[in-house]
Design a protein around this motif. Structure first.
Motif, PDB file in Angstrom:
ATOM      1  N   ALA A  59       0.906  -1.178   0.028  1.00  0.00           N
ATOM      2  CA  ALA A  59       0.071   0.024  -0.020  1.00  0.00           C
ATOM      3  C   ALA A  59       0.872   1.046  -0.114  1.00  0.00           C
ATOM      4  CB  ALA A  59      -0.878   0.112   1.173  1.00  0.00           C
ATOM      5  N   GLU A  60       1.834   1.164   0.729  1.00  0.00           N
ATOM      6  CA  GLU A  60       2.766   2.231   1.042  1.00  0.00           C
ATOM      7  C   GLU A  60       4.325   1.803   0.455  1.00  0.00           C
ATOM      8  OE1 GLU A  60       2.525   5.588   1.165  1.00  0.00           O
ATOM      9  OE2 GLU A  60       0.356   5.464   1.839  1.00  0.00           O
ATOM     10  N   SER A  61       4.905   2.644  -0.566  1.00  0.00           N
ATOM     11  CA  SER A  61       6.329   2.186  -0.973  1.00  0.00           C
ATOM     12  C   SER A  61       7.189   2.602   0.013  1.00  0.00           C
ATOM     13  CB  SER A  61       6.640   3.070  -2.226  1.00  0.00           C
ATOM     14  OG  SER A  61       6.469   4.259  -1.972  1.00  0.00           O
ATOM     15  N   ASP A  62       8.356   3.056  -0.380  1.00  0.00           N
ATOM     16  CA  ASP A  62       9.533   3.016   0.670  1.00  0.00           C
ATOM     17  C   ASP A  62       9.268   4.656   1.500  1.00  0.00           C
ATOM     18  OD1 ASP A  62      10.643   0.854  -0.022  1.00  0.00           O
ATOM     19  OD2 ASP A  62      11.820   1.566  -1.560  1.00  0.00           O
ATOM     20  N   LEU A  83      -5.214   3.866   8.761  1.00  0.00           N
ATOM     21  CA  LEU A  83      -4.954   4.813   7.868  1.00  0.00           C
ATOM     22  C   LEU A  83      -3.386   5.240   7.820  1.00  0.00           C
ATOM     23  CD1 LEU A  83      -6.575   6.924   5.936  1.00  0.00           C
ATOM     24  CD2 LEU A  83      -5.788   8.591   7.673  1.00  0.00           C
ATOM     25  N   LEU A  84      -2.740   5.153   6.523  1.00  0.00           N
ATOM     26  CA  LEU A  84      -1.501   5.154   6.286  1.00  0.00           C
ATOM     27  C   LEU A  84      -1.306   6.548   5.453  1.00  0.00           C
ATOM     28  CD1 LEU A  84      -0.467   1.626   5.249  1.00  0.00           C
ATOM     29  CD2 LEU A  84       0.106   2.800   7.347  1.00  0.00           C
ATOM     30  N   PHE A  85      -0.703   7.642   5.948  1.00  0.00           N
ATOM     31  CA  PHE A  85      -0.583   8.868   5.586  1.00  0.00           C
ATOM     32  C   PHE A  85       0.775   9.318   4.923  1.00  0.00           C
ATOM     33  CE2 PHE A  85      -1.165  13.590   5.352  1.00  0.00           C
ATOM     34  CZ  PHE A  85      -2.191  13.566   4.568  1.00  0.00           C
ATOM     35  N   ILE A 177      -1.398  14.520  -2.222  1.00  0.00           N
ATOM     36  CA  ILE A 177      -1.588  14.254  -0.976  1.00  0.00           C
ATOM     37  C   ILE A 177      -2.374  12.829  -1.387  1.00  0.00           C
ATOM     38  CG2 ILE A 177      -3.854  14.242   0.717  1.00  0.00           C
ATOM     39  CD1 ILE A 177      -3.896  17.068   0.345  1.00  0.00           C
ATOM     40  N   ASP A 178      -1.938  11.703  -0.621  1.00  0.00           N
ATOM     41  CA  ASP A 178      -2.436  10.555  -1.089  1.00  0.00           C
ATOM     42  C   ASP A 178      -2.138   9.680   0.401  1.00  0.00           C
ATOM     43  OD1 ASP A 178      -0.259   7.993  -1.883  1.00  0.00           O
ATOM     44  OD2 ASP A 178       0.657  10.062  -1.739  1.00  0.00           O
ATOM     45  N   CYS A 179      -3.214   8.621   0.514  1.00  0.00           N
ATOM     46  CA  CYS A 179      -3.281   7.908   1.749  1.00  0.00           C
ATOM     47  C   CYS A 179      -3.955   6.482   1.556  1.00  0.00           C
ATOM     48  CB  CYS A 179      -3.984   8.700   3.112  1.00  0.00           C
ATOM     49  SG  CYS A 179      -5.768   9.242   2.646  1.00  0.00           S
ATOM     50  N   ASP A 180      -3.799   5.703   2.399  1.00  0.00           N
ATOM     51  CA  ASP A 180      -4.423   4.263   2.184  1.00  0.00           C
ATOM     52  C   ASP A 180      -5.130   4.081   3.463  1.00  0.00           C
ATOM     53  OD1 ASP A 180      -3.436   2.749  -0.271  1.00  0.00           O
ATOM     54  OD2 ASP A 180      -1.691   3.814   0.314  1.00  0.00           O
ATOM     55  N   LEU A 181      -6.305   3.528   3.257  1.00  0.00           N
ATOM     56  CA  LEU A 181      -7.178   3.320   4.297  1.00  0.00           C
ATOM     57  C   LEU A 181      -7.276   1.656   4.323  1.00  0.00           C
ATOM     58  CD1 LEU A 181      -9.138   3.869   7.021  1.00  0.00           C
ATOM     59  CD2 LEU A 181     -10.750   4.352   5.378  1.00  0.00           C
TER      60      LEU A 181
END
Length: 202
Positions: A59-62, A83-85, A177-181
């Motif tokens: 979901a989130e890279s490095d 939530l990953l922001f 702006i991007d985030c993963d829920l």
């Protein structure tokens, strides 16, 4: 204990429920920030605990992230929202929200809490409404600021061998702006949820 599973119809139904809920959440976010929110199709998977770590890292890279976790429970169904922001999002977020304070660690924390309570709250409420389940939400907990995903995982309490993971990626157009829920339902909850889903499918 019987092994939990997910058939194609159930997966489609979860996806549709999430689509409606994330649409409501995106609408609230768009009005708050006066910006267009891009929504991909949510990913719905039944995964082992070990795969959860991979899912979160995918979901989130490095990039360094900040993360908020919030538990929810209702009608015997429990889980947590993560939530990953992406840390590169804070400056644009502060501008869009007309944040006047210093963008220090505390300022970023306030912004993070505002966005996470809006997105998590709207999404959980939207899913609950469609299933006619009222979810009570716990207090949001910050799992980490400016850290790698692997550090965040160490502080989570995902003790389930299998979990239903629904992954939603939010991006705002023309701004960084991007985030993963990630909505993670406990193993016991999946059986109960599937019963509700089957009732909707009939």
């Amino acid at each position: 204990m019987t092994s939990v599973s997910l058939n194609e119809d159930q997966r489609d139904c979860y996806q549709e429920l999430t689509n409606v809920a994330m649409g409501q959440a995106a609408d609230r976010l768009a009005r708050l920030l006066d910006a267009y929110v891009i929504l991909p199709v949510p990913k719905v998977n039944l995964i082992e605990n070990s795969e959860l770590h991979m899912a979160i890292q995918d979901a989130e890279s490095d990039a360094a992230v900040s993360a908020v976790c919030q538990g929810f429970i209702g009608a015997g169904i429990a889980g947590e929202a993560l939530l990953l922001f992406n840390d590169t999002s804070f400056h644009d977020l502060a501008t869009l929200m007309n944040y006047q304070g210093d963008l220090d660690r505390q300022g970023e924390l306030e912004l993070l809490m505002d966005v996470s309570s809006l997105l998590i709250g709207a999404c959980i409420h939207g899913i609950g409404e469609q299933l006619e389940i009222h979810f009570n939400q716990g207090h949001p907990v910050v799992l980490g600021q400016h850290c790698q995903v692997s550090d965040i995982l160490k502080s989570g309490n995902h003790q389930w061998s299998k979990t239903l993971a629904i992954e939603i990626h939010y991006t705002l157009e023309h701004v960084n702006i991007d985030c993963d829920l990630l909505l993670l339902f406990t193993e016991d909850s999946v059986t109960k949820l599937n019963t509700v889903i089957d009732f909707l499918l009939d």
